[in-house]
Write an enzyme that holds these catalytic residues in place. Structure first.
Site, PDB file in Angstrom:
ATOM      1  N   TRP B 101       0.810  -1.215   0.000  1.00  9.74           N
ATOM      2  CA  TRP B 101       0.000   0.000   0.000  1.00  9.74           C
ATOM      3  C   TRP B 101       0.839   1.258   0.000  1.00  9.74           C
ATOM      4  CZ3 TRP B 101      -4.698  -0.165  -1.696  1.00  9.74           C
ATOM      5  CH2 TRP B 101      -5.325  -1.420  -1.708  1.00  9.74           C
ATOM      6  N   ASP B 175      -2.004   6.517   6.269  1.00  8.84           N
ATOM      7  CA  ASP B 175      -3.062   5.697   5.676  1.00  8.84           C
ATOM      8  C   ASP B 175      -3.534   4.732   6.761  1.00  8.84           C
ATOM      9  OD1 ASP B 175      -4.595   3.794   4.399  1.00  8.84           O
ATOM     10  OD2 ASP B 175      -3.161   3.413   2.787  1.00  8.84           O
ATOM     11  N   LYS B 199     -13.036  -1.731   5.907  1.00  5.85           N
ATOM     12  CA  LYS B 199     -12.429  -2.722   6.786  1.00  5.85           C
ATOM     13  C   LYS B 199     -13.005  -2.616   8.198  1.00  5.85           C
ATOM     14  CE  LYS B 199      -8.690  -2.292   3.551  1.00  5.85           C
ATOM     15  NZ  LYS B 199      -8.677  -3.572   2.903  1.00  5.85           N
TER      16      LYS B 199
END
Lengths: 368, 368
Positions: B101, B175, B199
């Site tokens: 990511w 993030d 999530k």
């Protein structure tokens, strides 16, 4: 259970049976043990939902094989930037301004290209459509943008312009946010169509883009990867995690659309017939009422959004309160226009418009 | 009704009671006669939902008054472009690459600024965290980017870096897509945090951005208006139509989080205690099993995503099939890493991890 009629401009009413099915499947989709919101977007279950939705939309709108269907995010306002980032190549784009939405598209595009005003109906306060023969089209335009239906001003193209007949080779870009699937789309005249889902298709947060494949692959370097149509197309809308529940809801709406019939017609053709009947009922009543007025040229009145005014605007609040008490919701006009607005999207049945007209008639009788 | 345990990495499990409430309110929210999906985002009803969700998130995460909470679209991958468009000012940004990511963030930012690699754990196949004291921070960095938890590699910052102590004045961008609300956030060390909701918070298609207000107002000219943090903040996330149903679902999750207790703790503190207990149970079993292995340095193992491998990888399909038969879903590892991955987000109860460990033990006994 009988629910009120919800005339919201978007997010807007959804069919009862679609909502009921979503509720029933919320904790367990088809025996999977998962709700749709809980599924990996790369799993078999969501893959089935995705591909069915794509195929159904392609069938409903008769999308040719050389067009790609993309499920994206950001709504129409984000597309006002994403379209020129993908299609303008930093050159010239022509805009036909017919109301608030095309005005916003015209302005936002200035960040990425030479955004030219090809025509405008501002002189009539956005109550007409400029004759395509009068449009000032650029010889070098990368595309020509129109808003198929202006949600706020209630102005709709009854026929999409034939750019080729006007001597232009540019692809036509259509914002069909507020009339997608309410009528057929003539793809022979279209290069790209986009729309937020929250009027005729499903929940806010899902954007539909349908783009001819020769227009892919020309994004500006500043275009975010997640909004590069080619990247999105190459990854079947799963470069980033798509709005999975929105796609599922849209798919339920597509299934519902396929089940609709009207006078021997089905699908979008049935919806068009029903939408003509619904809007005719309301416009005819308004025009004959002597109490309500719609200011839009009859040649371009929207089947989807009907703005109207009471003869005595001091009665607006009473009109709305009494409507709400009768189960007629969200009729207040947009703040920039005032008055009332009835949005008659696909999920509004004919009976809903009858109930609205009945209220309007009764109110006018008492106050006229 | 007992549902399977769903270990999906995102979109991921949601609490049963949240889904049940959403199903119950699907056609009629609080007697309004409308489902949440059908409400105008500018109406009184949705306004109440929006403001409650914002206030609850602010309370749960203890967000200081000088930070704005934005509800956006596009997910983490879109933010990889949106953050540098808003914060970089076209200058330098530093990236700490600790897995897939942050690698994507580092690469995408190159479109908008000089995207520098300040540190990387690539040499250990993303199984460690580079010591902040070793980071090569730029004197002129507009911001420093870290991924709080790498969903694919299972590497998590147990403490956010203190950039000021490292001699940097740059704001830290985090993030937190995959660990938001699973533990407290130390806002004294953060300038901006962003995350996709799918999530720990709600459905895919909603993005949360929490940004210190002095960082607003510096977007590049190429930043689409819909993604300009100042425009979004000034319009209370309603410059464009927000993903209304996603915000509603997130709000239900926030209410659920506020109801959670664990050992005298509530809210996010309770979730952290529970997440420590859940992940400890699984890691301890893996480490002692002699059959399963997790390759991540113990100092930075993720509480949220636990990748692990079987001693005999030819048994992977049997392991997954038997797990599914026992109601343990979506355990397959990411294709780039292989093996298994158990995601233990907030909605996974301790009993779910016990069931998983029980399956793993039984399977190892038979095949070990």
């Amino acid at each position: 259970m009988t629910r009120p009629y919800n005339f919201a401009p978007g997010p807007a009413a959804l069919p009862d049976e679609v909502l009921a099915q979503a509720a029933a499947e919320m904790l367990d989709w088809h025996g999977s043990g998962m709700g749709v919101m809980e599924m990996s977007h790369r799993g078999r279950e969501f893959g089935a939902i995705y591909h069915q939705a794509e195929a159904d939309l392609r069938e409903l709108l008769a999308v040719p094989a050389n067009f790609r269907i993309l499920f994206m995010q950001g709504g129409g306002l984000a597309e006002n930037a994403i379209v020129p980032m993908n299609l303008s190549r930093g050159g010239v784009a022509d805009f036909v301004v017919t109301g608030s939405w095309s005005q916003k598209s015209h302005k936002e595009a200035q960040r990425y290209c030479t955004s030219k005003l090809a025509a405008s109906n501002a002189a009539t306060q956005h109550t007409t459509l400029p004759d395509p023969a009068s449009w000032q089209l650029s010889a070098d335009a990368a595309y020509v943008h129109v808003c198929g239906n202006e949600t706020i001003h209630g102005v709709e193209f009854q026929t999409l312009p034939d750019l080729a007949a006007l001597g232009s080779k540019a692809p036509l870009v259509v914002d069909f946010s507020s009339n997608v699937a309410s009528r057929p789309t003539d793809w022979s005249r279209v290069g790209l169509a986009f729309g937020g889902a929250q009027k005729n298709i499903g929940p806010a947060g899902l954007t539909i883009v349908i783009v001819r494949d020769d227009l892919l692959g020309h994004a500006l370097p500043v275009c975010p990867s997640a909004f590069d149509y080619k990247v999105v197309a190459d990854n079947e809308s799963m470069f980033n995690t798509p709005p999975t529940f929105g796609i599922y809801m849209a798919g339920l709406v597509f299934q519902w659309l396929k089940r609709q019939t009207e006078g021997g017609l089905t699908g979008v053709a049935a919806m068009e017939a029903r939408n003509i009947a619904k809007s005719t009922l309301l416009y005819d009543y308004i025009d004959g009422s002597g109490f309500y007025v719609n200011k839009v040229d009859k040649a371009c009145r929207s089947r989807m959004n009907v703005p109207f005014f009471l003869a005595d605007e001091s009665l607006n609040e009473s009109f709305l309160a009494e409507a709400k008490a009768k189960g007629l919701l969200q009729l207040k006009g947009h703040k920039s226009v005032g008055g009332m607005r009835a949005s008659l999207y696909n999920a509004i049945p004919y009976a809903g418009v009858e109930a609205l007209v009945s209220h309007m008639r009764e109110f006018a009788t008492r106050h006229g």
